[in-house]
Scaffold this motif. Structure first.
Motif, short mmCIF file in Angstrom:
data_model
loop_
_atom_site.label_atom_id
_atom_site.label_comp_id
_atom_site.label_asym_id
_atom_site.label_seq_id
_atom_site.Cartn_x
_atom_site.Cartn_y
_atom_site.Cartn_z
N ASP A 221 0.83 -1.21 0.00
CA ASP A 221 0.00 0.00 0.00
C ASP A 221 0.87 1.26 0.00
O ASP A 221 0.54 2.25 -0.67
N SER A 222 1.97 1.23 0.75
CA SER A 222 2.90 2.37 0.73
C SER A 222 3.47 2.57 -0.67
O SER A 222 3.61 3.71 -1.14
N THR A 223 3.79 1.47 -1.32
CA THR A 223 4.34 1.53 -2.68
C THR A 223 3.32 2.13 -3.64
O THR A 223 3.67 2.92 -4.53
N LYS A 224 2.05 1.77 -3.48
CA LYS A 224 1.00 2.33 -4.33
C LYS A 224 0.91 3.85 -4.14
O LYS A 224 0.74 4.59 -5.11
N ALA A 225 1.01 4.29 -2.89
CA ALA A 225 0.96 5.72 -2.61
C ALA A 225 2.14 6.44 -3.26
O ALA A 225 1.97 7.49 -3.91
N ILE A 226 3.34 5.90 -3.11
CA ILE A 226 4.53 6.51 -3.68
C ILE A 226 4.42 6.57 -5.20
O ILE A 226 4.75 7.58 -5.84
N ARG A 227 3.91 5.49 -5.80
CA ARG A 227 3.72 5.46 -7.25
C ARG A 227 2.74 6.54 -7.70
O ARG A 227 2.91 7.15 -8.76
N GLU A 228 1.70 6.78 -6.89
CA GLU A 228 0.72 7.81 -7.24
C GLU A 228 1.35 9.20 -7.24
O GLU A 228 1.08 10.01 -8.12
#
Length: 240
Positions: A221-228
């Protein structure tokens, strides 16, 4: 015993295992400053993005941008794909988006546009979602699909083409809350009149001691946020 079992489990499985290995490397290589600092910094970074409070801090600016309105209206519901496996099964994010679109369809009796191609998987996401909606009883004549888009920018482009062809003026946009900010920017950039309807919220907000243990799903989920953030900044700079 329960706490000890959980503690051992968290640190013998990724990402806890990787954190432990990095710390061991840092200790064994402490005489070489570059090895020590790089290993230690990597372990700390991996730990931070794997715990719930940090994950929530990353997600908060994204998920707080829009909320689910109690009253929504539009000509069509647009559901953005969030991934599908080659087996024809939707990922968790896609499933939650589709379920939200289905509920809105039942409430409003509006047609649905499903947007998602096969950027990585073999099967177009839109086709997988369409078959599921049909199995749930949605009239296939009320479903339109965009099977060509490979990213959010193309979602907006191909959805606009469908809206122009079918005469849809106002859309209800359904996607994950963490993805909504970028989606709104790109859809409005095309000139579409949209009402955001976020779903799939991932913030926990309430914590206990286990919230500070590293977990793989939290890191994802952290990775998804960073990607966004990366995607949003990219389009902000490139689409002017």
């Amino acid at each position: 015993m329960f706490f000890i079992k959980k503690l051992i489990t968290f640190f013998i499985l990724p990402p806890g295992l990787f954190i432990s290995v990095l710390l061991i490397i840092a200790y064994l290589g402490r005489k070489v400053k570059s090895v020590f600092y790089i290993s230690l910094a990597s372990a700390i970074l991996l730990y931070l993005i794997s715990i719930e409070p940090v994950k929530d801090k990353l997600l908060e600016p994204l998920e707080s941008s829009y909320t689910q309105l109690k009253v929504v209206d539009g000509d069509v519901i647009v559901v953005l794909g969030g991934g599908a496996y080659n087996t024809g099964i939707l990922t968790e994010d896609s499933m939650k988006r589709l379920l939200t679109g289905f509920i809105l369809h039942k409430k409003l009796n509006k047609p649905i546009i499903l947007s998602g191609g096969s950027a990585i998987s073999v099967l177009p996401e839109a086709e997988v979602m369409k078959q599921m909606l049909i199995e749930l009883g949605v009239d296939k004549n009320m479903i339109y699909t965009d099977k060509n888009s490979r990213d959010t920018n193309e979602n907006a482009f191909f959805v606009k083409k469908i809206c122009e062809e079918k005469g849809f003026k106002k859309i209800i946009l359904v996607t994950s809350a963490y993805h909504m900010k970028r989606a709104v920017y790109l859809f409005r950039f095309t000139g579409l009149d949209i009402t955001p309807y976020p779903t799939d919220f991932k913030m926990d907000k309430k914590y206990n001691i286990y919230s500070y243990f590293p977990k793989m799903n939290v890191m994802q989920d952290s990775t998804k946020a960073i990607r966004e953030y990366i995607g949003y900044i990219f389009y902000k700079l490139s689409l002017r």
